[in-house]
Design a protein around this motif. Structure first.
Motif, PDB file in Angstrom:
ATOM      1  N   MET A   1       1.149  -1.413   0.564  1.00  0.00           N
ATOM      2  CA  MET A   1      -0.249  -0.007  -0.133  1.00  0.00           C
ATOM      3  C   MET A   1       1.033   0.922   0.238  1.00  0.00           C
ATOM      4  SD  MET A   1      -2.492   0.930  -0.238  1.00  0.00           S
ATOM      5  CE  MET A   1      -3.825   2.731  -0.449  1.00  0.00           C
ATOM      6  N   SER A   2       1.721   1.129   0.734  1.00  0.00           N
ATOM      7  CA  SER A   2       2.726   2.288   0.484  1.00  0.00           C
ATOM      8  C   SER A   2       3.454   2.928  -0.344  1.00  0.00           C
ATOM      9  CB  SER A   2       4.167   2.680   1.845  1.00  0.00           C
ATOM     10  OG  SER A   2       4.804   0.955   1.396  1.00  0.00           O
ATOM     11  N   ASP A   3       3.861   1.835  -1.104  1.00  0.00           N
ATOM     12  CA  ASP A   3       4.559   2.109  -2.244  1.00  0.00           C
ATOM     13  C   ASP A   3       3.402   2.544  -3.420  1.00  0.00           C
ATOM     14  OD1 ASP A   3       5.963   0.492  -1.923  1.00  0.00           O
ATOM     15  OD2 ASP A   3       5.855  -0.969  -2.890  1.00  0.00           O
ATOM     16  N   LEU A   4       1.357   2.418  -3.435  1.00  0.00           N
ATOM     17  CA  LEU A   4       1.250   3.193  -4.475  1.00  0.00           C
ATOM     18  C   LEU A   4       0.682   4.242  -3.887  1.00  0.00           C
ATOM     19  CD1 LEU A   4      -1.617  -0.223  -4.780  1.00  0.00           C
ATOM     20  CD2 LEU A   4       0.443   0.420  -6.261  1.00  0.00           C
ATOM     21  N   ILE A   5       0.751   4.749  -2.508  1.00  0.00           N
ATOM     22  CA  ILE A   5       0.742   6.118  -1.767  1.00  0.00           C
ATOM     23  C   ILE A   5       1.590   6.692  -2.660  1.00  0.00           C
ATOM     24  CG2 ILE A   5       0.626   7.654   0.161  1.00  0.00           C
ATOM     25  CD1 ILE A   5      -0.592   5.015   1.879  1.00  0.00           C
ATOM     26  N   LEU A   6       3.191   5.995  -3.233  1.00  0.00           N
ATOM     27  CA  LEU A   6       4.024   6.763  -3.674  1.00  0.00           C
ATOM     28  C   LEU A   6       4.047   6.894  -4.542  1.00  0.00           C
ATOM     29  CD1 LEU A   6       6.832   7.917  -3.193  1.00  0.00           C
ATOM     30  CD2 LEU A   6       7.692   5.680  -3.504  1.00  0.00           C
ATOM     31  N   LYS A   7       3.771   6.234  -5.220  1.00  0.00           N
ATOM     32  CA  LYS A   7       3.084   6.033  -6.485  1.00  0.00           C
ATOM     33  C   LYS A   7       2.101   6.932  -7.460  1.00  0.00           C
ATOM     34  CE  LYS A   7       1.521   3.535 -10.889  1.00  0.00           C
ATOM     35  NZ  LYS A   7       1.257   1.838 -11.305  1.00  0.00           N
ATOM     36  N   ASN A  10       3.711  10.588  -6.418  1.00  0.00           N
ATOM     37  CA  ASN A  10       4.787  11.000  -7.826  1.00  0.00           C
ATOM     38  C   ASN A  10       3.577  11.721  -8.652  1.00  0.00           C
ATOM     39  OD1 ASN A  10       6.637  11.211  -5.464  1.00  0.00           O
ATOM     40  ND2 ASN A  10       7.898   9.102  -6.703  1.00  0.00           N
ATOM     41  N   GLY A  11       2.510  11.336  -9.471  1.00  0.00           N
ATOM     42  CA  GLY A  11       1.787  11.504 -10.735  1.00  0.00           C
ATOM     43  C   GLY A  11       1.338  10.335 -11.262  1.00  0.00           C
ATOM     44  N   ALA A  12       1.446   9.320 -11.106  1.00  0.00           N
ATOM     45  CA  ALA A  12       2.173   8.302 -11.575  1.00  0.00           C
ATOM     46  C   ALA A  12       0.241   7.831 -11.676  1.00  0.00           C
ATOM     47  CB  ALA A  12       3.018   6.901 -11.637  1.00  0.00           C
ATOM     48  N   SER A  13      -0.142   6.530 -12.750  1.00  0.00           N
ATOM     49  CA  SER A  13      -1.360   6.298 -13.007  1.00  0.00           C
ATOM     50  C   SER A  13      -1.610   5.347 -11.537  1.00  0.00           C
ATOM     51  CB  SER A  13      -1.733   6.373 -14.704  1.00  0.00           C
ATOM     52  OG  SER A  13      -2.069   7.607 -14.641  1.00  0.00           O
ATOM     53  N   LEU A  14      -2.443   4.690 -11.427  1.00  0.00           N
ATOM     54  CA  LEU A  14      -2.374   3.252 -10.714  1.00  0.00           C
ATOM     55  C   LEU A  14      -3.455   2.694 -11.964  1.00  0.00           C
ATOM     56  CD1 LEU A  14      -3.877   4.309  -6.832  1.00  0.00           C
ATOM     57  CD2 LEU A  14      -1.413   3.932  -8.322  1.00  0.00           C
ATOM     58  N   THR A  15      -3.386   1.397 -11.639  1.00  0.00           N
ATOM     59  CA  THR A  15      -3.575   0.232 -12.577  1.00  0.00           C
ATOM     60  C   THR A  15      -5.181  -0.241 -12.194  1.00  0.00           C
ATOM     61  OG1 THR A  15      -2.562  -2.042 -11.774  1.00  0.00           O
ATOM     62  CG2 THR A  15      -1.442  -0.956 -13.622  1.00  0.00           C
ATOM     63  N   GLN A  16      -5.783  -0.634 -13.072  1.00  0.00           N
ATOM     64  CA  GLN A  16      -6.943  -1.632 -12.144  1.00  0.00           C
ATOM     65  C   GLN A  16      -6.720  -2.855 -11.334  1.00  0.00           C
ATOM     66  OE1 GLN A  16      -9.093  -3.451 -15.473  1.00  0.00           O
ATOM     67  NE2 GLN A  16     -11.217  -4.137 -13.976  1.00  0.00           N
ATOM     68  N   GLN A  17      -5.648  -3.158 -11.107  1.00  0.00           N
ATOM     69  CA  GLN A  17      -5.287  -4.318 -11.103  1.00  0.00           C
ATOM     70  C   GLN A  17      -5.097  -3.366  -8.930  1.00  0.00           C
ATOM     71  OE1 GLN A  17      -4.329  -4.829 -13.375  1.00  0.00           O
ATOM     72  NE2 GLN A  17      -5.336  -5.979 -14.036  1.00  0.00           N
ATOM     73  N   ILE A  19      -6.160  -0.676  -8.046  1.00  0.00           N
ATOM     74  CA  ILE A  19      -7.396  -0.102  -7.924  1.00  0.00           C
ATOM     75  C   ILE A  19      -8.203  -0.802  -6.727  1.00  0.00           C
ATOM     76  CG2 ILE A  19      -9.473   1.203  -8.483  1.00  0.00           C
ATOM     77  CD1 ILE A  19      -7.592   3.063 -10.655  1.00  0.00           C
ATOM     78  N   GLU A  20      -8.656  -2.040  -7.049  1.00  0.00           N
ATOM     79  CA  GLU A  20      -9.171  -3.138  -7.482  1.00  0.00           C
ATOM     80  C   GLU A  20      -8.362  -3.463  -5.666  1.00  0.00           C
ATOM     81  OE1 GLU A  20      -9.523  -6.224  -9.600  1.00  0.00           O
ATOM     82  OE2 GLU A  20     -10.469  -4.420 -10.752  1.00  0.00           O
ATOM     83  N   TYR A  21      -7.192  -3.708  -5.414  1.00  0.00           N
ATOM     84  CA  TYR A  21      -6.547  -4.072  -4.662  1.00  0.00           C
ATOM     85  C   TYR A  21      -6.558  -2.886  -3.399  1.00  0.00           C
ATOM     86  CZ  TYR A  21      -2.371  -3.970  -1.009  1.00  0.00           C
ATOM     87  OH  TYR A  21      -1.884  -4.410  -0.137  1.00  0.00           O
ATOM     88  N   VAL A  22      -6.736  -1.384  -3.745  1.00  0.00           N
ATOM     89  CA  VAL A  22      -6.789  -0.524  -2.279  1.00  0.00           C
ATOM     90  C   VAL A  22      -8.714  -0.607  -2.033  1.00  0.00           C
ATOM     91  CG1 VAL A  22      -7.558   1.908  -2.395  1.00  0.00           C
ATOM     92  CG2 VAL A  22      -5.342   0.724  -3.299  1.00  0.00           C
ATOM     93  N   ASP A  33      -7.081   3.204   8.285  1.00  0.00           N
ATOM     94  CA  ASP A  33      -7.575   4.246   7.856  1.00  0.00           C
ATOM     95  C   ASP A  33      -6.398   5.740   7.246  1.00  0.00           C
ATOM     96  OD1 ASP A  33     -10.025   4.019   7.716  1.00  0.00           O
ATOM     97  OD2 ASP A  33     -10.750   4.472   9.793  1.00  0.00           O
ATOM     98  N   TYR A  34      -5.305   5.221   8.088  1.00  0.00           N
ATOM     99  CA  TYR A  34      -4.456   6.537   7.819  1.00  0.00           C
ATOM    100  C   TYR A  34      -3.740   5.880   6.057  1.00  0.00           C
ATOM    101  CZ  TYR A  34      -0.687   2.675   9.419  1.00  0.00           C
ATOM    102  OH  TYR A  34      -0.484   1.985   9.717  1.00  0.00           O
ATOM    103  N   GLN A  35      -3.683   4.983   5.669  1.00  0.00           N
ATOM    104  CA  GLN A  35      -3.016   4.549   5.056  1.00  0.00           C
ATOM    105  C   GLN A  35      -4.077   5.389   3.012  1.00  0.00           C
ATOM    106  OE1 GLN A  35      -1.735   1.103   5.109  1.00  0.00           O
ATOM    107  NE2 GLN A  35       0.545   1.322   4.486  1.00  0.00           N
TER     108      GLN A  35
END
Length: 431
Positions: A1-7, A10-17, A19-22, A33-35
């Motif tokens: 999850m911390s990798d996706l927050i960082l991604k 930094n302005g990159a797009s999240l993939t469908q997978q 977003i589903e994970y989140v 909640d905090y993440q």
């Protein structure tokens, strides 16, 4: 999850997978909640692509129940308003399009704060039931062309959790998050096509016209990307819509419009939305033709008959539709008069809505009980001339202590010596 927050930070797009994970992780309480708060703030600042917003929408749709409307005959067209004060448009539009054969299988919500909910308004009618089984719901839409019920508690649970967190982390007004929230509920509700009424102005969620356009365009793009015909109109909410605010009050005014009364702002918005719905529903080819024909149907009383039939089917007392004086009535009618003279320059919708809420017409918290009999009848609107001592509004109240409501209402209205030009009710249509 911390990798996706960082991604996302930094302005990159999240993939469908991703977003589903989140969405699945948060709904299943595996992600704290905090993440999610950190991710929401990153989205707030960095935005989302059209693909990301579509993927987020569908992930929220699949987080709970979806409504399969395949048992309902015909093209199912839904409408959604971003909310406002005096917005009883659904009560007019639904029977109007049902009268020309467009099936309306609608799930509506309750009001919170200064905005009202269609379900609360309908419950002002004695005996009206907002709960039907799925089989009853489908049967009624197939026979009467219209049913309106409360939203299922299992519809888009991810959206409910995310919205509650956005509310306490200052990330509510993010267009990707607003758009995905609204569209996830509409798509989970089973609509084939959607007409969106995006409000703009002092009483709207989107205060600026540019912000309303951005939101409308984002939602139309989501609909298109997910195979749903979607149209949005941008309509004015710088003052309340119509002259009545409050649940029984708004039912009464909706009935008056269905009887052909010329409440011009309410009539124009209702006919515009209904015309777009009728075109998407395949009844007419062109908006202008639909608008003209629906205007005739409205004036003929045919839509009113459809409304009576719908109320009767859901257990409501039709005598209150035939004679709106039988709707719930407050104990006191208190006239609010003007201390000055001039043209009404402003009548800000939000403080007027707050005044009605303080009378008991709305909820401060979701657990508050509503008083269906209370509300406000406006006697002056923007552009009207006011003399000192003229009645600006009538408060319908069950208590004589309405000081807080008066203070809110008086703060909403301002006068000027200059004549005020009228503003358009509908600014733009996004297709």
């Amino acid at each position: 999850m911390s990798d996706l927050i960082l991604k996302k930070r930094n302005g990159a797009s999240l993939t469908q997978q991703e977003i589903e994970y989140v969405v699945n992780g948060y709904t299943g309480e595996q992600i704290p909640d905090y993440q999610i708060s950190a991710l929401l703030m990153a989205i707030y600042y960095k935005g989302m692509s059209t693909q990301e917003v579509s993927d987020l929408t569908m992930s929220m749709v699949h987080s709970g129940d979806t409504i399969d409307l395949s048992k309902v005959h015909g093209m199912k067209v839904d409408k959604h308003s971003t909310g406002g004060v005096g917005d009883k448009v659904s009560l007019i539009v639904a029977p109007l399009v049902a009268a020309v054969g467009v099936p309306v299988a609608k799930m509506s919500g309750r009001g919170l704060g200064h905005t009202g909910g269609t379900i609360d308004k309908l419950e002002a009618i004695e005996g009206f039931s907002v709960e039907l089984t799925r089989e009853e719901f489908f049967e009624q839409v197939n026979t009467k062309k219209l049913a309106i019920i409360g939203q299922s508690g299992r519809l888009t649970p991810a959206d409910k959790k995310l919205y509650a967190l956005r509310d306490v982390t200052a990330t509510v007004d993010s267009i990707p998050l607003i758009a995905s929230s609204i569209m996830s509920k509409k798509i989970a509700s089973g609509a084939d096509a959607i007409v969106l009424d995006v409000k703009t102005g002092s009483g709207a969620f989107m205060k600026s016209l540019d912000g309303a356009k951005d939101l409308a365009q984002t939602m139309v793009q989501i609909g298109k990307s997910l195979g749903r015909k979607t149209i949005a109109i941008i309509s004015d909410m710088n003052q309340p819509l119509g002259y009545e605010i409050g649940n029984a009050n708004e039912i009464k005014e909706a009935i008056e419009v269905l009887q052909g009364k010329r409440v011009e702002d309410l009539r124009e918005v209702s006919l515009s939305i209904a015309a777009h719905m009728a075109v998407l529903g395949g009844v007419y080819e062109q908006f202008e033709e639909a608008y003209k024909q629906l205007e005739h149907i409205l004036d003929s009383g045919e839509a009113l008959e459809t409304f009576k039939s719908f109320v009767d089917a859901q257990g409501g007392n039709v005598e209150q539709i035939i004679d709106p004086a039988k709707l719930p009535k407050a104990k006191f009618q208190i006239e609010i008069t003007s201390d000055a003279e001039g043209y009404v320059e402003k009548l800000e919708a939000e403080p007027v809505g707050v005044a009605a809420m303080l009378l008991g017409a709305g909820r401060k918290t979701k657990d508050d009980q509503i008083d269906h009999s209370v509300g406000i009848t406006l006697k002056k609107k923007i552009g009207d001339y006011v003399q000192k001592g003229d009645v600006l509004a009538i408060f319908h109240s069950n208590t004589e202590d309405v000081k807080a409501s008066i203070d809110s209402f008086k703060g909403a209205i301002s006068l000027t010596a200059q004549k005020i030009d009228s503003t358009p009710m509908i600014y733009e249509t996004i297709e």
